[in-house]
Scaffold this motif. Sequence first.
Motif, PDB file in Angstrom:
ATOM      1  N   SER A 139       0.766  -1.324   0.031  1.00  8.34           N
ATOM      2  CA  SER A 139       0.130  -0.003  -0.115  1.00  8.34           C
ATOM      3  C   SER A 139       0.910   1.323  -0.194  1.00  8.34           C
ATOM      4  N   GLY A 140       2.250   1.147   0.482  1.00  4.78           N
ATOM      5  CA  GLY A 140       2.914   2.099   0.858  1.00  4.78           C
ATOM      6  C   GLY A 140       2.815   3.079   1.952  1.00  4.78           C
ATOM      7  N   GLY A 141       1.895   2.696   2.908  1.00  5.81           N
ATOM      8  CA  GLY A 141       1.689   3.078   4.014  1.00  5.81           C
ATOM      9  C   GLY A 141       1.108   4.516   4.019  1.00  5.81           C
ATOM     10  N   PRO A 142       1.316   5.282   5.098  1.00  5.22           N
ATOM     11  CA  PRO A 142       0.721   6.622   4.870  1.00  5.22           C
ATOM     12  C   PRO A 142       1.749   7.685   4.627  1.00  5.22           C
ATOM     13  N   PHE A 143       2.974   7.074   4.329  1.00 12.07           N
ATOM     14  CA  PHE A 143       3.970   8.131   3.729  1.00 12.07           C
ATOM     15  C   PHE A 143       4.676   7.860   2.343  1.00 12.07           C
ATOM     16  N   ARG A 144       3.811   7.149   1.318  1.00 12.40           N
ATOM     17  CA  ARG A 144       4.573   6.688   0.246  1.00 12.40           C
ATOM     18  C   ARG A 144       4.816   7.760  -0.791  1.00 12.40           C
ATOM     19  N   ASN A 145       4.456   9.106  -0.512  1.00 16.57           N
ATOM     20  CA  ASN A 145       4.845  10.027  -1.496  1.00 16.57           C
ATOM     21  C   ASN A 145       5.945  11.112  -0.773  1.00 16.57           C
ATOM     22  N   ARG A 146       6.257  10.720   0.371  1.00 12.53           N
ATOM     23  CA  ARG A 146       7.333  11.364   1.049  1.00 12.53           C
ATOM     24  C   ARG A 146       8.810  11.033   0.549  1.00 12.53           C
ATOM     25  N   THR A 147       9.676  12.122   0.644  1.00  9.86           N
ATOM     26  CA  THR A 147      11.364  11.567   0.640  1.00  9.86           C
ATOM     27  C   THR A 147      11.651  11.309   2.017  1.00  9.86           C
ATOM     28  N   ARG A 148      13.025  10.989   1.751  1.00  6.28           N
ATOM     29  CA  ARG A 148      13.609  10.576   3.060  1.00  6.28           C
ATOM     30  C   ARG A 148      13.857  11.720   4.133  1.00  6.28           C
ATOM     31  N   GLU A 149      13.851  12.818   3.534  1.00  5.25           N
ATOM     32  CA  GLU A 149      14.302  14.138   4.363  1.00  5.25           C
ATOM     33  C   GLU A 149      12.634  14.444   4.915  1.00  5.25           C
ATOM     34  N   GLN A 150      11.699  14.262   4.193  1.00  3.44           N
ATOM     35  CA  GLN A 150      10.234  14.436   4.903  1.00  3.44           C
ATOM     36  C   GLN A 150       9.914  13.523   5.921  1.00  3.44           C
ATOM     37  N   LEU A 151      10.379  12.388   5.933  1.00  7.64           N
ATOM     38  CA  LEU A 151      10.228  11.383   6.795  1.00  7.64           C
ATOM     39  C   LEU A 151      10.775  11.710   8.467  1.00  7.64           C
ATOM     40  N   ALA A 152      11.758  12.299   8.274  1.00  6.62           N
ATOM     41  CA  ALA A 152      12.624  12.495   9.573  1.00  6.62           C
ATOM     42  C   ALA A 152      11.690  12.914  10.694  1.00  6.62           C
ATOM     43  N   GLY A 153      10.660  13.894  10.402  1.00  9.10           N
ATOM     44  CA  GLY A 153       9.997  14.369  11.379  1.00  9.10           C
ATOM     45  C   GLY A 153       8.726  13.619  11.849  1.00  9.10           C
ATOM     46  N   VAL A 154       8.395  12.442  11.162  1.00 10.78           N
ATOM     47  CA  VAL A 154       7.224  11.729  11.295  1.00 10.78           C
ATOM     48  C   VAL A 154       6.980  11.330  12.892  1.00 10.78           C
ATOM     49  N   THR A 155       5.807  11.420  13.403  1.00  8.84           N
ATOM     50  CA  THR A 155       5.423  10.995  14.667  1.00  8.84           C
ATOM     51  C   THR A 155       4.890   9.686  14.766  1.00  8.84           C
TER      52      THR A 155
END
Length: 409
Positions: A197-213
């Motif tokens: 499914s790609g989960g909830p973050f499938r369109n994010r870059t690695r940099e954008q994933l850094a702040g995921v809670t």
Amino acid sequence: MNSLAHPQLRFTPTVADPDGPRELVILGSTGSIGTQAIDVVLRNPERFTVVALSAAGGRVELLAEQAVALGVHTVAVADPAAEGPLREALAAKAQGAPLPRVLVGPDAATELAATECHSVLNGITGSIGLAPTLAALRAGRVLVLANKESLIVGGPLVKAVAKPGQIVPVDSEHAALFQALAGGTRAEVRKLVVTASGGPFRNRTREQLAGVTPSDALAHPTWAMGPVVTINSATLVNKGLEVIEAHLLYDVPFDRIEVVVHPQSVVHSMVEFLDGSTLAQASPPDMRMPIALGLGWPDRVPDAAPGCDWTKAATWEFFPLDNEAFPAVELAREVGTLGGTAPAVFNAANEECVDAFLKGALPFTGIVDTVAKVVAEHGAPQSGTSLTVEDVLHAESWARARARELAAG
């Protein structure tokens, strides 16, 4: 191919067993898989009956309710502290009816897995499901496998005792492959395509994933699952584990197992054949369908879950996996290729890192990064025919300790 699962066996007509309902044991009955399996059973009493249940012990009221509703003869609970509350709950709900036998302790589910029955559904979460998996197989039961971790961490051990066709997978992806592979011979298979499914973050870059809670990561757009599986879906560790599982179940080399992102989660996986044709298994995202397939195999269970509504317009999308943002799948391929104790190290380190993330001690991107460090430090894995359960447990123990050290900084 010498596969554990034999999907080329054709499905038989959907008729009830002439010998009466099929007897089942459900391990992990109060979890997501277990509760949905019980729903399937209660809606098909002419096909299934449950003789025993096991659970960790965190939801004794639900476990007692299930046991009384199903009329089981044995209930197992892993946590000794849950025994008293469970017995009280059983007595209150039974209202004078005979009470089931109660097994208690960390080995209770393993004992239950060898109970006289037709099939054992292993819906336990985590590598603690390995011992029950081995017990069910050694007892000659059909293993309806939702506990992918037991196959992944104990691959050689499981393959050494499982007879061909004794394991029926319940993961939606592997149930899909199981069905699609029935469309041709093993020699005709070019590759397996596992959808994510790609989960909830499938369109994010690695940099954008850094702040995921943690709350961000627990908000899966498609599936309702437990916290560990949900976080694994967000990091795509779950998909990496499924790649290893597909390799072990079907003996397809890792370079012929592909992952593709499919946000709608309607096509659950596909098989591409040598002539260029691809067979896809499609159904709305509802785990009752693969659960019912596993419980009823080789029969299908009518109306196990809703089918696709072809009267409404729909669009299905497929995207290549972004391995830079989500490196877990490639790491899992490396781990699976190493074999031996390496998958156990990968899985155990991940469980610890997920726990650290949920507690706020590790950033989201730090989960897979830390797992990769633990795998690298592990080095050459214990492997070969000499691999034992003790080897797996020792590797897991080391990996958990080292992951906690790294997560603590």
